[in-house]
Design a protein around this motif. Structure first.
Motif, short mmCIF file in Angstrom:
data_model
loop_
_atom_site.label_atom_id
_atom_site.label_comp_id
_atom_site.label_asym_id
_atom_site.label_seq_id
_atom_site.Cartn_x
_atom_site.Cartn_y
_atom_site.Cartn_z
N ASP A 66 23.10 -34.07 6.34
CA ASP A 66 23.61 -33.84 7.69
C ASP A 66 24.55 -32.63 7.72
N THR A 67 25.26 -32.42 6.62
CA THR A 67 26.19 -31.29 6.53
C THR A 67 25.56 -30.08 5.84
N PHE A 68 24.71 -30.35 4.84
CA PHE A 68 24.11 -29.28 4.04
C PHE A 68 22.59 -29.37 4.19
N THR A 69 22.09 -28.68 5.19
CA THR A 69 20.66 -28.80 5.51
C THR A 69 19.79 -27.97 4.57
N ALA A 70 18.60 -28.49 4.29
CA ALA A 70 17.60 -27.73 3.52
C ALA A 70 16.87 -26.73 4.41
N ASN A 71 16.97 -26.90 5.72
CA ASN A 71 16.24 -26.06 6.67
C ASN A 71 17.03 -24.78 6.94
N GLU A 72 17.11 -23.94 5.92
CA GLU A 72 17.92 -22.72 5.99
C GLU A 72 17.25 -21.67 6.87
N ALA A 73 18.03 -21.04 7.72
CA ALA A 73 17.53 -19.94 8.53
C ALA A 73 17.25 -18.73 7.63
N GLY A 74 16.14 -18.04 7.89
CA GLY A 74 15.82 -16.84 7.12
C GLY A 74 15.47 -17.12 5.68
N SER A 75 14.96 -18.31 5.40
CA SER A 75 14.66 -18.73 4.03
C SER A 75 13.59 -17.84 3.39
N LEU A 76 13.86 -17.39 2.15
CA LEU A 76 12.86 -16.63 1.41
C LEU A 76 11.64 -17.50 1.10
N MET A 77 11.88 -18.79 0.86
CA MET A 77 10.74 -19.68 0.59
C MET A 77 9.85 -19.80 1.82
N LYS A 78 10.43 -19.90 3.00
CA LYS A 78 9.62 -19.98 4.21
C LYS A 78 8.76 -18.73 4.35
N ARG A 79 9.35 -17.58 4.07
CA ARG A 79 8.60 -16.33 4.20
C ARG A 79 7.48 -16.27 3.17
N SER A 80 7.75 -16.73 1.96
CA SER A 80 6.77 -16.61 0.89
C SER A 80 5.69 -17.68 0.96
N MET A 81 6.07 -18.92 1.32
CA MET A 81 5.15 -20.05 1.20
C MET A 81 4.87 -20.77 2.51
N GLY A 82 5.65 -20.49 3.55
CA GLY A 82 5.56 -21.27 4.77
C GLY A 82 6.66 -22.32 4.79
N HIS A 83 6.75 -23.03 5.90
CA HIS A 83 7.84 -24.00 6.09
C HIS A 83 7.44 -25.36 5.49
N SER A 84 7.67 -25.50 4.20
CA SER A 84 7.28 -26.72 3.49
C SER A 84 8.32 -27.81 3.64
N MET A 85 7.98 -28.99 3.13
CA MET A 85 8.90 -30.13 3.17
C MET A 85 10.19 -29.85 2.41
N LEU A 86 10.14 -28.94 1.44
CA LEU A 86 11.33 -28.64 0.66
C LEU A 86 12.39 -27.95 1.50
N ARG A 87 12.01 -27.38 2.63
CA ARG A 87 12.97 -26.74 3.54
C ARG A 87 13.13 -27.57 4.81
N LYS A 88 12.92 -28.88 4.70
CA LYS A 88 13.12 -29.79 5.83
C LYS A 88 13.99 -30.97 5.39
N ASP A 89 14.64 -31.61 6.35
CA ASP A 89 15.45 -32.79 6.09
C ASP A 89 14.74 -34.03 6.63
N ASP A 90 15.21 -35.19 6.21
CA ASP A 90 14.69 -36.43 6.80
C ASP A 90 15.14 -36.52 8.26
N PRO A 91 14.32 -37.14 9.13
CA PRO A 91 13.11 -37.89 8.81
C PRO A 91 11.85 -37.03 8.67
N GLU A 92 11.90 -35.77 9.09
CA GLU A 92 10.70 -34.93 9.02
C GLU A 92 10.24 -34.75 7.57
N HIS A 93 11.20 -34.53 6.67
CA HIS A 93 10.86 -34.38 5.25
C HIS A 93 10.17 -35.63 4.73
N ALA A 94 10.68 -36.81 5.08
CA ALA A 94 10.12 -38.06 4.58
C ALA A 94 8.67 -38.25 5.02
N VAL A 95 8.36 -37.86 6.25
CA VAL A 95 6.99 -37.96 6.75
C VAL A 95 6.07 -37.05 5.94
#
Length: 400
Positions: A66-95
């Motif tokens: 809730d305080t330290f989100t994995a969904n970082e703005a401007g993520s290098l991983m998002k640019r390289s691989m797309g918006h994967s579960m690794l850059r999402k938080d629950d509940p979206e990550h859990a799904v």
């Protein structure tokens, strides 16, 4: 590196402007030790983020999304691989994670994958030995072995292990492209498109002819919340970590044991291959740093971070925290068991950890040393290791 960590009056933020990307790539551990002592949470200009270097602070970040989100703005991983579960938080990550089902878990590994891992060991071990003494354990065995294992588990029947290696390395290079090198982005974009094309072909096939592979399970799971773009991004993420973690854990463990014959003798005699694997992943975490971003103003490591602050959560450093591990810079298979952060923590604990343990600790390590009882380092070609976002052996020539 003669400058000191100094404080900026606005917010009292420690700024480690003496750190360079070259220093991090070559040997980050002295840098991290200094940060743990002087400024456990410090802004590192060359990386554009605050490094979090102590075990307890990393644990705090991992368990407070809730305080330290994995969904970082401007993520290098998002640019390289797309918006994967690794850059999402629950509940979206859990799904998203649930769409993987049990494909990477111990039951499936025992029923489906161990036999394939054993077959792949025999194939690539034979090719490795045929190259003769002086062969590189990274290039000539560990990399193709890990890549073929992942290809089988994922279900990329229309690709080769060479394709998997190319995709993995170029996508990972994009994820760690803090120097913003255009050539790195170009190669990552090519692999991005190639993975999409291969995946689309396999999705069509597995809808007609399902099997036990990861792609087949995802596309036939009937989860409408998981879109095609989600699946593409998640599988690119798995291609990255699914090769580098077992490859690097295997070769780092071999290197550590060959440098320590007394520990190797004990591991052989007592069958402590799993202990050696876990200690290796603690000693040199294959995924050395991962990003987070603050959602609000928060105090961490003695400083106040503003909302929106980008963090580098440094597992490589946390796993060598002197307050948690005695003599942390030493590789010691006899070390008292304590939880390490080599596979991350919290909701984002690595989904492929069981697969890595099976192919490395259960199969490759014991068989390598059984088949090559006099395996030893090449005295003319020293081993090489590098990286800080991802760290592992880059060359390991051996004799037998």
């Amino acid at each position: 590196m003669t400058s000191t960590v100094h404080s900026v009056e606005a917010g009292g933020t420690a700024v480690a402007d003496w750190i360079t990307l070259d220093d991090l790539d070559r040997d980050p551990f002295p840098i991290y030790a200094r940060l743990r002592r002087e400024s456990p949470v410090a802004f590192v200009p060359v990386a554009g983020r605050y490094f979090v270097t102590r075990y307890d602070d990393v644990h705090t970040v991992d368990h407070d999304p809730d305080t330290f989100t994995a969904n970082e703005a401007g993520s290098l991983m998002k640019r390289s691989m797309g918006h994967s579960m690794l850059r999402k938080d629950d509940p979206e990550h859990a799904v998203q994670r649930a769409s993987y089902g049990g494909v990477l878990k111990p039951k499936a590994i025992k029923q489906l994958w161990n036999q394939r891992f054993e077959e792949n060991f025999e194939r690539f071990f034979a090719e490795f030995v045929a190259r003769g003494p002086g062969a590189c354990l990274v290039r000539d065995f560990a990399a193709p072995y890990a890549a073929e294992n992942l290809r089988v588990v994922m279900g990329f029947d229309n690709a080769t292990h060479e394709d998997m290696l190319r995709w993995s390395q170029t996508l990972i290079n994009g994820t760690g492209n803090y120097a913003d090198d255009p050539s790195v982005w170009a190669l990552a974009e090519t692999s991005y498109s190639e993975v999409n094309d291969a995946l689309d072909e396999m999705i069509t096939r597995f809808r007609r002819e399902p099997d036990g592979s990861l792609i087949s399970h995802i596309v036939n799971s009937g989860a409408p919340e998981v879109t095609l773009e989600d699946t593409r991004a998640n599988l690119k993420m798995s291609i990255g970590g699914g090769i580098n973690e077992p490859r690097d854990a295997l070769t780092t463990t071999v290197w550590a044991l060959l440098e320590r014959p007394e520990q190797l003798a004990a591991v052989r005699e007592q069958g402590r291959w799993k202990d050696a694997f876990e200690e290796s992943v603690r000693w040199v975490a294959p995924i050395g740093m991962y990003p987070r971003q603050t959602t609000r103003e928060v105090e961490l490591g003695g400083i106040t971070l503003p909302a929106g602050a980008k963090l580098g959560v440094v597992a490589l450093s946390a796993n060598r925290d002197e307050t948690v591990f005695e003599n942390p810079d030493e590789f010691d298979v006899f070390r008292p068991k304590k939880p390490h952060l080599g596979f991350g923590g919290g909701a984002h604990f690595c989904a492929g950890a069981w697969v890595a343990r099976a192919q490395v600790a259960d199969i490759a390590l014991p068989r390598l040393f059984e088949r090559l009882p006099d395996l030893r380092l090449d005295p003319q070609q020293p081993p090489e290791i590098g990286g800080w976002v991802f760290r592992g052996m880059t060359s390991l020539p051996v004799h037998w």
